[in-house]
Enzyme design. Structure first.
Site, PDB file in Angstrom:
ATOM      1  N   VAL A 143      18.862  29.510  28.902  1.00 52.12           N
ATOM      2  CA  VAL A 143      19.296  28.622  27.799  1.00 52.12           C
ATOM      3  C   VAL A 143      19.431  27.281  28.584  1.00 52.12           C
ATOM      4  O   VAL A 143      19.888  26.266  27.878  1.00 52.12           O
ATOM      5  CB  VAL A 143      20.411  29.027  27.081  1.00 52.12           C
ATOM      6  CG1 VAL A 143      20.093  30.402  26.337  1.00 52.12           C
ATOM      7  CG2 VAL A 143      21.723  29.404  27.709  1.00 52.12           C
ATOM      8  N   SER A 179      30.873  46.787  15.987  1.00 51.66           N
ATOM      9  CA  SER A 179      30.267  46.048  14.758  1.00 51.66           C
ATOM     10  C   SER A 179      29.029  46.853  14.036  1.00 51.66           C
ATOM     11  O   SER A 179      28.665  46.260  12.925  1.00 51.66           O
ATOM     12  CB  SER A 179      29.778  44.565  15.463  1.00 51.66           C
ATOM     13  OG  SER A 179      28.530  45.034  16.272  1.00 51.66           O
ATOM     14  N   LYS A 217      23.736  36.663  16.824  1.00 47.27           N
ATOM     15  CA  LYS A 217      23.118  37.845  15.947  1.00 47.27           C
ATOM     16  C   LYS A 217      22.399  37.408  14.683  1.00 47.27           C
ATOM     17  O   LYS A 217      21.274  37.812  14.519  1.00 47.27           O
ATOM     18  CB  LYS A 217      24.250  38.634  15.364  1.00 47.27           C
ATOM     19  CG  LYS A 217      25.152  39.540  16.364  1.00 47.27           C
ATOM     20  CD  LYS A 217      26.226  40.289  15.880  1.00 47.27           C
ATOM     21  CE  LYS A 217      27.045  41.389  17.034  1.00 47.27           C
ATOM     22  NZ  LYS A 217      28.069  42.014  16.302  1.00 47.27           N
TER      23      LYS A 217
END
Length: 823
Positions: free
Chosen positions: A379, A698, A741
């Site tokens: 990134v 999660s 996500k």
């Protein structure tokens, strides 16, 4: 050979003993570290209780006792097996009791003897023994060969004693007076420095001539060792004399140079160091240490072993930028232009750097911040550090910490070690030539630790603004001010960073890029760079926007840009080959033409979302490479009500599955679930891919949805993904990594995302494209997840025996199985 008292040797030769007086049973005195030969007189210090009692018993009777050597000298209480069986029958000549309780005994060996039996072992050893008679050796038996051997032994003894400076007329007369081969062998052997087992083996040779031959061999070895030892000592003396001579001559040459008004090399070197110390503008403490070491070097012989170490230390002290600083560019607008030109997006990081420059402009004495750029690979974390340095007009230093396990890599080694050097921080500052660079520590989350220390503990001082103004490197051993340095660390994940170190850093999270962002970055940065690197011109290759989008979605699946740039580089190389072969351009590549250059697509974003299925829920996972869809499968089968979990699930994830089962059982009636299913059916929950370890809470919502789906036979909408921790009461708890996500869900073709209510505030911070293309629904209870994700139940097929007209109704049932989102 050990020096022997000449009086004892004369007594040895003159003394004779009637061996018939020696009784067959004697007290035994075990001796250590020595083998007592016949006719040998020596003092023994007796301290062990058994040994003292043996001496007392001998003195009360006839002063005779048996002497035998222990096999292991360290054994304080030897057994019969620990003592050699062949020793010497001896007579006590004198006894002296010492104040500390020990006894000093002067003994004389009389004759060799063999232990036949241990009679007494408690208070002291008492043994039955038999004397060993050596073969007689009359004068007429001494032929020329024996005489030559005896002369050789005497000459070698004299040679060894002469080399050691221990030869005297008395010793020579004693050696010449021995005319029996056995006695000569015993005298020489008793004065040789032999190991216990070697001396015992020699002592047990009964034949005098063979024993003398063995002594001759040992003497030859001793002569060689003594000759080598004398040569080494002579060389050392010569070397010392040469060194002193060289030093004297150098001092004379130095004096001549001074008389002529010229500077010699050493004086010139000292002057250069003095000038460097003055130019370095060190702090007072460092300058004092540098002058002290320079004075030591000046007084030291240039050839001394410590001189090179001092020169290296002074070189480091004078080369480190104690007071050299680069001037910051404090023009905020110019710095923003540089940041925008180098990187697309990353607004939070750019804003933080511009804030630092603004404060720096108002407060020049401010301390440098410690930033931690955390995000998936590719990134732009590392390149962002270079861009920050360019925007601030500072020097840039990069240090990779991945795999470092030695604390000395950070703090350096002590100067006492050979090849010692400062740590990487001081080395980086010397490389930069300024004390205020942008210092990037890459991969700080991959620092290890072992027996050599914990590097992260050493980083605590360097990365603490309240301490790093006096950072101490082990090599320099002086405080160095790091408060002006702008430290930037990078990490893929912060979980592995120790909490004490993480607390000292300001963490800025860099999430993955969306497809429009990747497209814009590829057009602005990646394609022009690859065209240049592959020898093309801008007009030679044109890649359409649709091709870039397809590259980003079907040929790569990542949060960053590395693979996208590789694929663009592959396109450029193929065009470069065509150009080199003489084919004329320009070459245009659209989405359909990618197959021709790169082959079939590697990823199909929606290949798992073709139909709504029973027992298949879509969750979301956070990885170091960004967010990814996490599919949860559930099924039931006849059994005993057991729960089977597969897919390399961690403990937390297994607990989420058990919590989902508990909730479903407790709410069976309201969820229209037959309670008997939990007793008569086994439940199997699987999370592909099975080779990848998974953990975290999660996925609880997805597990509960898949479980209820299979128990109620209700399909799950394929366009819906969910994330959230579930409790046994059905509450949905917040999760982390929502941005990653959400971007991963968008890449996977998800249209509706169910998130915990407490994560609602994070939705506003998501990229505009993500908020526009994804529908976010916040939930607080798992029932709300079921309402949004589950379709009506599919009726089970009728038994074959009772279905008379079932064939005509099959199309209707098939139609009911089609997903509503595809209708």
């Amino acid at each position: 050979m050990a020096r022997t008292d000449t009086d004892d040797m004369v007594g040895l030769l003159e003394g004779e003993e009637n061996l018939e007086e020696i009784p067959a049973q004697l007290p035994l005195l075990p001796v250590r570290d020595v083998v007592v030969f016949t006719h040998m007189i020596l003092p023994l210090f007796v301290g062990r209780d058994k040994s003292v009692r043996a001496v007392d018993a001998s003195m009360k009777k006839n002063r005779f006792l048996m002497l035998a050597t222990q096999k292991d000298a360290t054994e304080e209480d030897p057994n019969a097996e620990d003592i050699y069986k062949i020793g010497v029958a001896a007579r006590i000549l004198r006894v002296l009791k010492l104040p500390d309780g020990r006894v000093k005994v002067l003994v004389q060996g009389l004759a060799k003897a063999r232990i036949k039996q241990f009679v007494r072992k408690n208070l002291f050893f008492s043994v039955k023994m038999e004397l060993i008679n050596e073969p007689s050796f009359p004068d007429e038996a001494i032929n020329i060969e024996v005489a030559a051997l005896m002369r050789n032994v005497r000459e070698q003894c004299e040679k060894i004693l002469s080399m050691r400076g221990e030869m005297s007329e008395d010793v020579a007369s004693i050696l010449e007076g021995l005319d029996h081969p056995g006695r000569l062998a015993d005298l020489v052997a008793s004065n040789l420095s032999l190991k216990i087992d070697e001396a015992q083996a020699l002592f047990e040779i009964i034949d005098p001539l063979k024993r003398l031959h063995r002594v001759n061999e040992l003497l030859s070895r001793e002569v060689e060792l003594s000759t080598m030892q004398a040569r080494i000592q002579s060389n050392v003396r010569d070397e010392i004399s040469k060194t002193q001579k060289d030093y004297f001559l150098r001092e004379q040459v130095r004096a001549i140079h001074r008389e002529l008004g010229e500077n010699d090399e050493k004086s010139q070197e000292m002057e250069e160091y003095a000038e460097k110390i003055a130019a370095a503008k060190m702090p007072p403490e460092a300058e004092q240490e540098a002058k002290k070491q320079l004075k030591r070097l000046e007084q030291m012989n240039p050839e001394a072993a410590e001189a090179p170490m001092l020169r290296t230390y002074l070189d480091w002290l004078t080369d480190v930028p104690w007071s050299k600083s680069s001037r910051d560019r404090l023009d905020i607008k110019a710095a923003q232009k540089v940041l925008d030109a180098d990187h697309y997006g990353l607004e939070k990081v750019k804003e933080r750097i511009l804030e630092f420059l603004a404060v720096r402009k108002l407060n020049p004495k401010m301390k440098g911040p410690i930033l931690c750029l955390a995000g998936p690979p590719g990134v732009g974390k590392t390149s962002l550090g270079q861009s920050i340095a360019r925007a601030m007009s500072r020097k840039f230093v990069r240090v990779s910490l991945g795999g470092i396990r030695d604390e000395a890599e950070i703090r350096g080694h002590r100067r006492t070690y050979i090849g010692a050097m400062p740590g990487r921080i001081i080395q980086g500052l010397k490389q930069a030539g300024a004390n205020n660079p942008v210092f990037m520590m890459d991969e700080i989350d991959k620092v290890g630790q072992d027996f050599r220390g914990d590097p992260t503990s050493a980083l605590l001082e360097a990365l603490d603004p309240e301490q790093n103004f006096a950072f101490s490197d082990h090599y320099l051993n002086l405080p160095f001010d790091l408060s002006k340095v702008l430290f930037i660390t990078t990490a893929n994940m912060t979980d592995t960073i120790p909490s004490a170190l993480l607390d000292r850093m300001e963490v800025i999270n860099l999430s993955g890029y969306t497809t429009p962002e990747k497209t814009a970055i590829a057009k602005t940065y990646l394609i022009p760079r690859q065209i240049k690197e592959n020898g093309l011109k801008k007009k030679d290759l044109v890649i359409s926007e649709s091709a870039i989008v397809r590259l980003a979605t079907e040929y790569t699946s990542e949060a960053g840009l590395r693979n996208l740039e590789r694929e663009i580089g592959s396109l450029c190389r193929k065009v470069s080959r065509k150009t080199a072969e003489g084919k004329k351009g320009p070459f245009s590549i659209n989405a359909a033409g990618l197959v021709k250059y790169l082959g079939l697509p590697k990823y199909l974003p929606e290949m798992d979302q073709e139909v709504d299925q029973v027992g298949l829920a879509t969750g979301l996972a956070w990885t170091m490479a960004g967010g990814e869809p996490l599919y949860v499968e559930a099924t039931i089968m006849p059994g005993k009500g057991e729960l089977v979990l597969t897919g390399q699930l961690g403990e937390v994830m297994q607990e989420s599955a058990r919590a989902a089962v508990t909730y479903a059982r407790s709410k069976a009636e309201s969820l229209d679930i037959d309670p008997e299913l939990f007793e008569s059916q086994d439940i199997h929950i699987h999370v592909p891919a099975g080779a990848i370890p998974k953990d975290g809470p999660s996925a609880g919502a997805a597990m509960a949805t898949a479980l209820v789906s299979v128990l109620t036979n209700r399909p799950i909408k394929s366009i819906v993904a969910m994330t959230g921790e579930i409790t046994i009461r059905g509450r949905i708890l917040p999760i982390g990594g929502l941005k990653e996500k959400a971007i991963g869900a968008l890449r996977a073709g998800i249209r509706i995302l169910l998130v915990p209510e407490k994560n609602k505030k994070e939705i506003a911070e998501l990229p505009a494209q993500v908020r526009r293309k994804l529908k976010f629904i916040t939930v607080t209870q798992v029932e709300q997840v079921f309402e949004q994700a589950l379709l009506p139940a599919i009726k089970p097929p009728k038994p074959k025996g009772k279905a008379k007209k079932g064939a005509k109704k099959t199309p209707a049932k098939t139609k009911a199985r089609q997903p509503s989102s595809r209708a």
